[in-house]
Design a protein around this motif. Structure first.
Motif, mmCIF file in Angstrom:
data_model
loop_
_atom_site.group_PDB
_atom_site.id
_atom_site.type_symbol
_atom_site.label_atom_id
_atom_site.label_comp_id
_atom_site.label_asym_id
_atom_site.label_seq_id
_atom_site.Cartn_x
_atom_site.Cartn_y
_atom_site.Cartn_z
ATOM 1 N N LYS A 1 13.674 -6.834 17.028
ATOM 2 C CA LYS A 1 13.404 -8.052 17.810
ATOM 3 C C LYS A 1 11.947 -8.467 17.687
ATOM 4 O O LYS A 1 11.625 -9.653 17.518
ATOM 5 C CB LYS A 1 13.770 -7.808 19.275
ATOM 6 N N LYS A 2 11.044 -7.495 17.748
ATOM 7 C CA LYS A 2 9.614 -7.806 17.631
ATOM 8 C C LYS A 2 9.281 -8.364 16.248
ATOM 9 O O LYS A 2 8.455 -9.280 16.116
ATOM 10 C CB LYS A 2 8.783 -6.558 17.913
ATOM 11 N N ALA A 3 9.923 -7.820 15.227
ATOM 12 C CA ALA A 3 9.703 -8.324 13.863
ATOM 13 C C ALA A 3 10.181 -9.779 13.749
ATOM 14 O O ALA A 3 9.485 -10.618 13.153
ATOM 15 C CB ALA A 3 10.435 -7.445 12.855
ATOM 16 N N LYS A 4 11.321 -10.077 14.325
ATOM 17 C CA LYS A 4 11.846 -11.448 14.283
ATOM 18 C C LYS A 4 10.926 -12.411 15.027
ATOM 19 O O LYS A 4 10.749 -13.563 14.610
ATOM 20 C CB LYS A 4 13.260 -11.489 14.887
ATOM 21 N N ASN A 5 10.345 -11.943 16.113
ATOM 22 C CA ASN A 5 9.405 -12.782 16.867
ATOM 23 C C ASN A 5 8.161 -13.112 16.053
ATOM 24 O O ASN A 5 7.482 -14.119 16.316
ATOM 25 C CB ASN A 5 9.001 -12.098 18.170
ATOM 26 N N LEU A 6 7.850 -12.276 15.066
ATOM 27 C CA LEU A 6 6.715 -12.520 14.172
ATOM 28 C C LEU A 6 7.133 -13.313 12.939
ATOM 29 O O LEU A 6 6.289 -13.620 12.087
ATOM 30 C CB LEU A 6 6.108 -11.181 13.718
ATOM 31 N N ASN A 7 8.428 -13.623 12.864
ATOM 32 C CA ASN A 7 8.991 -14.283 11.674
ATOM 33 C C ASN A 7 8.770 -13.441 10.415
ATOM 34 O O ASN A 7 8.510 -13.962 9.332
ATOM 35 C CB ASN A 7 8.378 -15.684 11.479
#
Length: 342
Positions: free
Chosen positions: A190-196
């Motif tokens: 989820k954190k990776a996706k938030n960073l695109n």
């Protein structure tokens, strides 16, 4: 024959039988292991090989073979076994026949290439580095799991893991894939996706952060700086990527103490002075603290950094080019005064 002679013969036979029985009992159930021993049995070892290894740890290697034959134990099972002082031959043979080996702890970090990783692992388990490397680079495995030969290093998350000493190369790789998937839990994804960013991109950026920082406390700050550059489409201008390029040209063992102006002109997709965005893959093995530093980066307005000459091992950060140039000039004077040319 009178009764006295008969009784004497019976007693004699009884005593002889008792002595023989006691000797057999001692051979099988008496104390045999003279000292605590860690025994490594190779996958191709014979019973005679094991006997030779035990020669300094047991009372009688010949008794070991004798008991093993009586218990129809002919083929040793490879692995690491801990033999306790005072064990009997019966217990020893039962242990080795059962294959109930003791697990070992394998650890690794800071391996810049798969070749070095394979070498590090081969120092800790039976499997040789050639077999490990061939398995790590298997085309079918890489394609099936979304890796390339350049990105495969990112699958191996540095940590300590429990294995059996005689683990095969394929079983080692399989467990590392499971550990990789376990590491990338729902929270990290989820954190990776938030960073695109994809998981591979997070590991790529983490590898740069790892190489850029000697102090773990700085990693979230450096990660935030690079993310600021990425968001504004600035080139990362990360010296570790230039060192990676230099090593690609000159070999992995080439020592780079100072990045030169001419190095910035190397034509490579890993040259972050000439290219914007992240390099195609990681440049080294990042540890967990570097990966988590990217996922939990520190928000700030810094876009520039330079090695500190006042606090060795740390950086001077700046949000303006003018301040950065002053920091950089100070660092260049410091490094030149020490005669570091490469």
């Amino acid at each position: 024959m009178n009764k006295k002679n008969i009784y004497g013969s019976i007693i004699t036979l009884f005593i002889v039988g008792a002595i023989i029985g006691f000797n057999y009992y001692q051979k099988i159930f008496g104390k045999a292991v003279t000292k605590e021993t860690i025994l490594y049995i190779g996958s191709k070892h014979s019973l005679d090989d094991v006997k030779k290894q035990l020669s300094t740890s047991i009372e009688s290697p010949e008794n070991f073979i004798w008991v093993a034959n009586r218990k129809k134990f002919t083929t040793p099972k490879g692995g690491k076994y801990i033999l306790k002082e005072g064990m009997s031959m019966n217990d020893l043979v039962n242990l080795l026949r059962s294959g109930n080996q003791t697990p070992i702890k394998i650890s690794f970090n800071n391996q810049d290439t798969l070749e070095k990783l394979a070498g590090r692992i081969s120092e800790q388990i039976e499997t040789d580095s050639v077999s490990l490397l061939q398995t790590m680079l298997d085309d079918t495995f890489l394609k099936t799991n979304g890796f390339t030969k350049k990105s495969a290093l990112g699958m191996y998350i540095p940590n300590s893991y429990e294995f059996y000493w005689n683990t095969s190369a394929k079983k080692f790789r399989a467990k590392m894939l499971r550990e990789y998937k376990r590491f990338w839990n729902e929270s990290r994804i989820k954190k990776a996706k938030n960073l695109n960013l994809t998981q591979d991109q997070v590991i790529t950026l983490a590898s740069i952060v790892q190489k850029e920082t000697a102090q773990k406390v700085e990693r979230p700050i450096v990660a935030g700086l690079y993310l600021n550059r990425l968001k504004n489409n600035w080139p990362l201008q990360a010296d570790p990527t230039i060192i990676y390029c230099v090593k690609e040209v000159n070999g992995q063992d080439f020592i780079v103490k100072r990045v030169l102006t001419k190095d910035l002109e190397i034509i490579s997709p890993y040259n972050t002075y000439k290219n914007t965005g992240l390099p195609p893959t990681l440049i080294a093995m990042p540890d967990i603290s570097a990966i988590d530093a990217v996922l939990n980066y520190k928000k700030h307005s810094y876009y520039y950094m330079c090695a500190s000459v006042e606090k060795i091992g740390f950086h001077e950060f700046a949000n303006s080019l003018a301040q950065h140039n002053r920091n950089a000039a100070k660092y260049q004077r410091w490094i030149s005064n020490r005669g570091i040319n490469r």
